[in-house]
Write a protein that holds these residues in place. Structure first.
Motif, mmCIF file in Angstrom:
data_model
loop_
_atom_site.group_PDB
_atom_site.id
_atom_site.type_symbol
_atom_site.label_atom_id
_atom_site.label_comp_id
_atom_site.label_asym_id
_atom_site.label_seq_id
_atom_site.Cartn_x
_atom_site.Cartn_y
_atom_site.Cartn_z
ATOM 1 N N ILE B 159 34.567 29.550 0.459
ATOM 2 C CA ILE B 159 34.373 28.222 -0.137
ATOM 3 C C ILE B 159 35.692 27.720 -0.699
ATOM 4 O O ILE B 159 36.066 26.548 -0.531
ATOM 5 C CB ILE B 159 33.309 28.256 -1.247
ATOM 6 N N MET B 160 36.432 28.624 -1.336
ATOM 7 C CA MET B 160 37.694 28.182 -1.923
ATOM 8 C C MET B 160 38.674 27.734 -0.843
ATOM 9 O O MET B 160 39.370 26.733 -0.992
ATOM 10 C CB MET B 160 38.310 29.312 -2.753
ATOM 11 N N ILE B 161 38.711 28.495 0.270
ATOM 12 C CA ILE B 161 39.597 28.088 1.364
ATOM 13 C C ILE B 161 39.183 26.720 1.887
ATOM 14 O O ILE B 161 40.012 25.848 2.129
ATOM 15 C CB ILE B 161 39.563 29.128 2.505
ATOM 16 N N ALA B 353 18.319 35.278 10.618
ATOM 17 C CA ALA B 353 19.501 35.757 11.337
ATOM 18 C C ALA B 353 19.879 34.787 12.448
ATOM 19 O O ALA B 353 21.059 34.493 12.660
ATOM 20 C CB ALA B 353 19.240 37.143 11.896
ATOM 21 N N THR B 354 18.867 34.306 13.165
ATOM 22 C CA THR B 354 19.206 33.384 14.243
ATOM 23 C C THR B 354 19.626 32.036 13.687
ATOM 24 O O THR B 354 20.427 31.332 14.305
ATOM 25 C CB THR B 354 18.040 33.181 15.219
ATOM 26 N N VAL B 355 19.112 31.676 12.534
ATOM 27 C CA VAL B 355 19.604 30.447 11.910
ATOM 28 C C VAL B 355 21.101 30.578 11.658
ATOM 29 O O VAL B 355 21.893 29.668 11.925
ATOM 30 C CB VAL B 355 18.868 30.176 10.571
ATOM 31 N N LYS B 356 21.484 31.755 11.160
ATOM 32 C CA LYS B 356 22.912 31.955 10.893
ATOM 33 C C LYS B 356 23.717 31.854 12.172
ATOM 34 O O LYS B 356 24.802 31.297 12.209
ATOM 35 C CB LYS B 356 23.086 33.324 10.239
ATOM 36 N N ARG B 357 23.140 32.403 13.264
ATOM 37 C CA ARG B 357 23.874 32.365 14.518
ATOM 38 C C ARG B 357 24.008 30.928 15.006
ATOM 39 O O ARG B 357 25.046 30.498 15.496
ATOM 40 C CB ARG B 357 23.133 33.212 15.555
ATOM 41 N N HIS B 358 22.905 30.168 14.879
ATOM 42 C CA HIS B 358 22.967 28.756 15.249
ATOM 43 C C HIS B 358 24.047 28.039 14.451
ATOM 44 O O HIS B 358 24.795 27.216 14.977
ATOM 45 C CB HIS B 358 21.612 28.069 14.960
ATOM 46 N N TRP B 359 24.108 28.350 13.167
ATOM 47 C CA TRP B 359 25.068 27.711 12.270
ATOM 48 C C TRP B 359 26.493 27.971 12.741
ATOM 49 O O TRP B 359 27.297 27.058 12.893
ATOM 50 C CB TRP B 359 24.807 28.244 10.864
ATOM 51 N N ILE B 360 26.778 29.229 13.044
ATOM 52 C CA ILE B 360 28.131 29.577 13.475
ATOM 53 C C ILE B 360 28.468 28.870 14.778
ATOM 54 O O ILE B 360 29.526 28.265 14.934
ATOM 55 C CB ILE B 360 28.253 31.103 13.634
ATOM 56 N N LEU B 361 27.521 28.921 15.731
ATOM 57 C CA LEU B 361 27.816 28.314 17.021
ATOM 58 C C LEU B 361 27.933 26.806 16.899
ATOM 59 O O LEU B 361 28.762 26.178 17.566
ATOM 60 C CB LEU B 361 26.730 28.681 18.030
ATOM 61 N N LEU B 394 34.684 26.388 7.539
ATOM 62 C CA LEU B 394 33.507 27.101 7.072
ATOM 63 C C LEU B 394 33.305 28.395 7.840
ATOM 64 O O LEU B 394 32.471 29.214 7.459
ATOM 65 C CB LEU B 394 32.275 26.210 7.210
ATOM 66 N N LEU B 395 34.053 28.561 8.921
ATOM 67 C CA LEU B 395 33.905 29.758 9.736
ATOM 68 C C LEU B 395 34.909 30.815 9.340
ATOM 69 O O LEU B 395 35.254 31.676 10.138
ATOM 70 C CB LEU B 395 34.138 29.395 11.206
ATOM 71 N N PHE B 396 35.404 30.745 8.117
ATOM 72 C CA PHE B 396 36.557 31.554 7.747
ATOM 73 C C PHE B 396 36.412 33.025 8.084
ATOM 74 O O PHE B 396 37.293 33.627 8.685
ATOM 75 C CB PHE B 396 36.828 31.392 6.252
ATOM 76 N N TRP B 397 35.293 33.620 7.677
ATOM 77 C CA TRP B 397 35.222 35.068 7.894
ATOM 78 C C TRP B 397 34.924 35.443 9.336
ATOM 79 O O TRP B 397 34.939 36.620 9.668
ATOM 80 C CB TRP B 397 34.199 35.697 6.947
ATOM 81 N N GLN B 398 34.644 34.468 10.200
ATOM 82 C CA GLN B 398 34.482 34.801 11.613
ATOM 83 C C GLN B 398 35.820 35.173 12.223
ATOM 84 O O GLN B 398 35.887 36.011 13.112
ATOM 85 C CB GLN B 398 33.916 33.595 12.384
ATOM 86 N N ASP B 399 36.863 34.515 11.771
ATOM 87 C CA ASP B 399 38.176 34.783 12.357
ATOM 88 C C ASP B 399 39.247 34.301 11.384
ATOM 89 O O ASP B 399 39.833 33.245 11.587
ATOM 90 C CB ASP B 399 38.316 34.062 13.696
ATOM 91 N N PRO B 400 39.498 35.065 10.329
ATOM 92 C CA PRO B 400 40.374 34.550 9.266
ATOM 93 C C PRO B 400 41.762 34.145 9.756
ATOM 94 O O PRO B 400 42.293 33.118 9.349
ATOM 95 C CB PRO B 400 40.479 35.706 8.285
ATOM 96 N N ILE B 450 40.875 43.465 10.758
ATOM 97 C CA ILE B 450 40.233 42.159 10.902
ATOM 98 C C ILE B 450 40.034 41.859 12.370
ATOM 99 O O ILE B 450 40.945 42.006 13.169
ATOM 100 C CB ILE B 450 41.123 41.065 10.292
ATOM 101 N N MET B 451 38.828 41.422 12.709
ATOM 102 C CA MET B 451 38.569 41.013 14.080
ATOM 103 C C MET B 451 39.055 39.592 14.255
ATOM 104 O O MET B 451 38.628 38.689 13.549
ATOM 105 C CB MET B 451 37.049 41.035 14.346
ATOM 106 N N SER B 452 39.949 39.409 15.184
ATOM 107 C CA SER B 452 40.462 38.060 15.370
ATOM 108 C C SER B 452 40.909 37.878 16.789
ATOM 109 O O SER B 452 41.207 38.847 17.487
ATOM 110 C CB SER B 452 41.640 37.827 14.419
ATOM 111 N N ILE B 453 40.971 36.648 17.184
ATOM 112 C CA ILE B 453 41.460 36.381 18.524
ATOM 113 C C ILE B 453 42.933 36.740 18.627
ATOM 114 O O ILE B 453 43.456 36.993 19.709
ATOM 115 C CB ILE B 453 41.229 34.902 18.886
ATOM 116 N N PHE B 454 43.588 36.789 17.474
ATOM 117 C CA PHE B 454 45.011 37.095 17.487
ATOM 118 C C PHE B 454 45.290 38.583 17.365
ATOM 119 O O PHE B 454 46.437 38.980 17.275
ATOM 120 C CB PHE B 454 45.717 36.383 16.327
ATOM 121 N N SER B 455 44.236 39.385 17.270
ATOM 122 C CA SER B 455 44.517 40.799 17.034
ATOM 123 C C SER B 455 44.074 41.655 18.206
ATOM 124 O O SER B 455 43.840 42.830 18.084
ATOM 125 C CB SER B 455 43.816 41.267 15.757
#
Lengths: 376, 532
Positions: B159-161, B353-361, B394-400, B450-455
């Protein structure tokens, strides 16, 4: 380890505050830069730009040398543009600073805050030398992010951070000295020598001028302007404020009740009643009261000290000075607040200090509010 | 820090005084930026010289002035040369409220009809900054706060980010805009439409309509929202499809009607016999100025990048075909995200859980769609990149790492605009503060992987963030030290836009990858296990 990013964040916020309100203290310091740059040492405490300025030098010599250092080094020459009147002796009615002048002065304050960080770190570390770092982080952060310092230094424009940093560093040194288990016999003598030298050293250039006696008298007169009276500009929330308030209440009551009561009294008593008000305290009274109140603190300080007791003594003495001294500025509460912050501990054992800290901080900050903004 | 898997109870596991610190820090940053000059302060335009005084600040003030003094029919007609109203009706209504507030709080002279043009008063500036601050915290702040479930340290950090994004803060509180209202309404609508019951979808639709009517820029999200809702409506069979579409449609249409009705009903004072359809058409023309060209100024999108000589694409394509080409390319780029949300909308969620997945996507999809519009659409403004940034943070922790990189790229791409506004100091300070926050996080997380596209294993992918940072800082240094050659005065702006375009195209690719790869592995698999 978390210190560098925190330092960057606080510095950036201070930079963003550059265009905010400045008080007359800004002009005062600019004038001091001008005086120390353009006049010889013997004239520093005399100069008042031919009577056109009230911002005359009234801090002790060490600070005067600091201002001299700021105005006379080569970085300053590079930073300020050619022909800028920033460092010239200007009369009060014509001294609006240019943008680069403002930026330059604000940057000096921001840089001098490094001393605060160093001093605070040193003091916090020496107070609890054997505790882990987490323990002292609370007090450290509370000191360096103190809102009062932010207001006073970066908005109202002062150099308190630096001065308090030096104070904290000296306290830290004392505590470090205390931490050393065995104090050698002549340790006290060394201490006295160092303190004495530091006190006397800045005065030497003034003594070397032509008429040393009048120089020193002039400096003392500037430093301690007793002729200004007890309540000069600001009302510090101390005993004298209550005293003056009682005085006002008395005058008000006499004015209201007098006419009603007069017929019942004899001539002489009513005459006395007419002109009744509380006597104006003289500087001597203040000094005596102050000395009396400090005695417990000094007594404690002279006996065997632990680090904690040293800080407590400092807090106590500074609070007494704030309450009883002559012509106190509201800013003086900082000399109480900052050492008190050192005693704050993030655990139940420190409950007493935490409560005290809260109280003093809240009321101190409240008292400082009027300094934030004044309509020009 | 264990993530709060018990999502049913969004426990407040932080103390109230930490919350005070949290919100105060956010306020302080905004207020500190507010002290810097706003767009057009003292009529300073950099090198351009417009006919009207000042910039966006004066435009907003002027709208407050005209909405409180003129009858509603005249709002979109009055003095179109001097900052005529060109945002949809909700902005006009909000300006009306702010105008009356300004009238009573600051004083009559701040919004006095015609005589208050170009007013430069510190109290007034403080008031205007205050309105942005209030609306920002109330709408954007609360939308982000309620959209994030869980109150553990990780969620609070995200939230702070989201609330300390340099680009959003600099544009809204420095340059002076009300983007955060539109962004907040959009985020609120997203968080509603992913919920399992359909009533929230209707609410989400309502909020999105409000967002659309506040700033037409939010149309960048519209295809994704449309297809997702279409999927939701169709997910339960034909009968419920009719029911759902009617309820959703009627809510949306009713909102539009309420907001637009006064402008169709009342005509301007000097053309009282103007037929209603023409009144409507005029307002639409003000909001969508199609007569302007393919792009204005130097924006980091494809058309600008392709226009660099020797390619000169603007001259090679006939002017009347340009809008169609832009539309085609935009739709092409946006197609993958729309398709994906249609798919997930059809599989309506039953569990948290699927609501969360919908949210992310949904968030990835809206970022992707906004980026496609930004890269390929007609008449894009640099500030529109905020639309891609808002759902992304809002997707910060998906891929910081990606989010942090993207935040820097966004604010860097805005630098030419900020330079015109003399906000360089604010730019450097806020970017440094954000960088310190990133540093802080790195220290806090220590050695955690950290899981990231850059890692990943690909060397190219790992090198991209470092290369781009070198490039961005390098351009800054070059611009400071080397003046542009006289034959190419716009050299740096062009370089900025080309580099920005490249980085945004890469970002678009990343969003597509995230959308389509998370079905196989990643967070969704874990949540599926826990839901059963």
């Amino acid at each position: 380890k978390i210190l560098p990013p925190l330092f960057l964040i606080s510095t950036c916020i201070k930079i963003l505050l550059i265009p905010t309100y400045r008080s007359t203290d800004f002009d005062v310091h600019r004038n001091w830069l001008a005086i120390t740059r353009n006049t010889p040492i013997s004239e520093w405490y005399w100069n008042d730009v031919n009577g056109t300025t009230v911002h005359t030098l009234d801090y002790p010599p060490a600070f005067a040398f600091f201002e001299s250092f700021l105005s006379n080094n080569f970085i300053t020459e590079i930073v300020l543009p050619q022909g800028d009147k920033c460092l010239d002796l200007l009369p009060d009615f014509d001294n609006t600073p240019s943008q680069s002048c403002v930026v330059f002065q604000r940057s000096t304050v921001i840089f001098s805050d490094i001393i605060l960080w160093i001093g605070a770190y040193f003091a916090c570390r020496s107070l609890h030398p054997r505790r882990p770092l987490q323990f002292v982080v609370t007090s450290f952060l509370l000191i360096v992010f103190n809102p009062a310092l932010l207001w006073l230094d970066h908005i109202h424009f002062q150099y308190n951070g630096m001065i308090l940093g030096v104070l904290l560093a000296s306290l830290g040194c004392l505590m470090m000295g205390n931490n050393v288990a065995i104090v050698p016999e002549n340790g006290n003598h060394t201490l006295a020598l160092v303190t004495g030298t530091t006190l006397v050293l800045p005065w030497i250039p003034f003594i070397m001028c032509e008429d040393p006696k009048s120089q020193i008298l002039q400096i003392l007169k500037r430093l301690f302007p007793f002729q200004r009276g007890l309540v000069h500009d600001y009302w510090a929330g101390n005993i004298w404020a209550l005293y003056t308030f009682a005085n006002r209440v008395l005058i008000f009551a006499v004015g209201r009740l007098g006419p009603k009561v007069r017929p019942m009294l004899s001539e002489e008593v009513s005459d006395i009643l007419d002109g009744m008000y509380l006597p104006e305290p003289s500087p001597l009274i203040c000094a005596v009261l102050l000395f009396l109140s400090i005695i417990p603190g000094l007594q404690m300080a002279s006996s065997r000290l632990t680090n904690k007791k040293l800080i407590e003594a400092v807090v106590y003495v500074s609070l007494c000075s704030f309450m009883l001294a002559y012509h106190v500025h509201e800013k003086a509460i900082l000399t109480t607040m900052i050492p008190l912050t050192l005693l704050v501990e993030p655990n139940p054992r420190g409950e007493y200090y935490n409560l005290l800290f809260w109280n003093i901080t809240l009321w101190g900050l409240l008292g400082l509010f009027p300094l934030l903004y004044r309509t020009r | 820090m264990p993530n709060n898997n018990d999502a049913a109870t969004a426990t407040t596991s932080c103390s109230w005084n930490f919350l005070i610190f949290f919100w105060s820090f956010i306020c302080i940053l905004r207020i500190a930026i507010g002290f810097q000059p706003h767009s057009g302060q003292d009529n300073y335009h950099g090198s351009e010289d417009k006919g009207a005084y000042g910039g966006d600040f004066e435009a907003q003030r002027h709208w407050m002035e005209l909405t409180i003094h003129l009858p509603i029919g005249d709002w979109y007609w009055y003095d179109l040369e001097y900052w005529g109203l060109d945002y949809p009706p909700l902005t006009a209504y909000v300006s009306w409220m702010c105008g009356w507030a300004s009238h009573y709080i600051v004083g009559e002279e701040s919004v006095a009809f015609e005589s208050s043009r170009g007013i430069e008063d510190p109290n007034h500036k403080a008031f205007m900054r205050g309105t942005v601050l209030l609306l920002d915290l109330c709408i954007y702040g609360s939308a982000v706060w309620y959209a994030t479930e869980g109150r553990d340290r990780k969620s609070l950090w995200s939230i702070m980010i989201a609330l300390c994004q340099p680009a959003i803060m600099l544009i809204d509180h420095g340059h002076f805009q009300y983007n955060s209202v539109a962004l907040g309404l959009s985020i609120a609508s997203f968080s509603f439409i992913v919920q399992s019951d359909f009533a929230s979808c209707v609410w989400g639709g309502f909020f999105f309509t409000l967002a659309l009517n506040f700033k037409q820029m939010t149309l960048y999200y519209a295809p994704v929202v449309f297809f997702y809702l279409l999927g939701r409506c169709s997910s339960q069979g034909p009968l419920s499809f009719i029911k759902r579409i009617t309820s959703l449609g009627s809510a949306v249409l009713f909102t539009f009607y309420v907001l637009w009705e006064p402008f169709v009903k009342y005509s301007p004072s000097d053309q009282l016999t103007l037929p209603p359809i023409q009144r409507l058409e005029h307002v639409i023309r003000r909001i969508f100025p199609f007569q302007r060209g393919l792009f204005e100024g130097k924006v980091s999108n494809l058309w600008c990048a392709l226009n660099v000589s020797p390619l000169n694409i603007r001259n090679r394509i006939p002017t009347d075909k340009q809008p169609w080409l832009a539309l085609l390319l935009t739709l092409l780029l946006g197609l993958p995200s729309c398709w994906k949300v249609l798919q997930i909308g059809l599989k309506e969620s039953r569990s948290i859980a699927t609501v969360k997945r919908h949210w992310i996507l949904l968030l990835w999809a809206t970022t992707s769609c906004a980026l496609s519009f930004f890269l390929a659409s007609f008449q894009v403004h640099e500030k529109s990149i905020l639309l891609a940034l808002a759902p992304c943070t809002l997707l910060f922790w998906q891929d910081p790492l990606f989010i942090e990189w993207f935040s820097f790229v966004c604010v860097w791409s805005l630098y030419p605009l900020l330079q015109v506004d003399r906000l360089q100091v604010a730019y450097w300070c806020i970017t440094t503060i954000f960088a310190s926050m990133v540093w802080f996080r790195r220290i806090g997380m220590g050695q955690t992987k950290i899981m990231s596209i850059f890692s990943g294993k690909s060397f190219l992918l790992r090198a991209i963030p470092n290369l781009s940072f070198v490039g961005m800082i390098g351009l800054h240094v070059a611009q400071a030290l080397i003046p542009p050659p006289p034959r190419l005065p716009d050299l740096y702006e062009v370089l900025w836009s080309v580099a920005g375009c490249g980085m945004f195209s890469f970002a678009w690719l990343v969003t597509i990858i995230k959308l389509y790869s998370s079905t196989s592995s990643g967070p969704s698999a874990r949540f599926k296990d826990k839901a059963d």
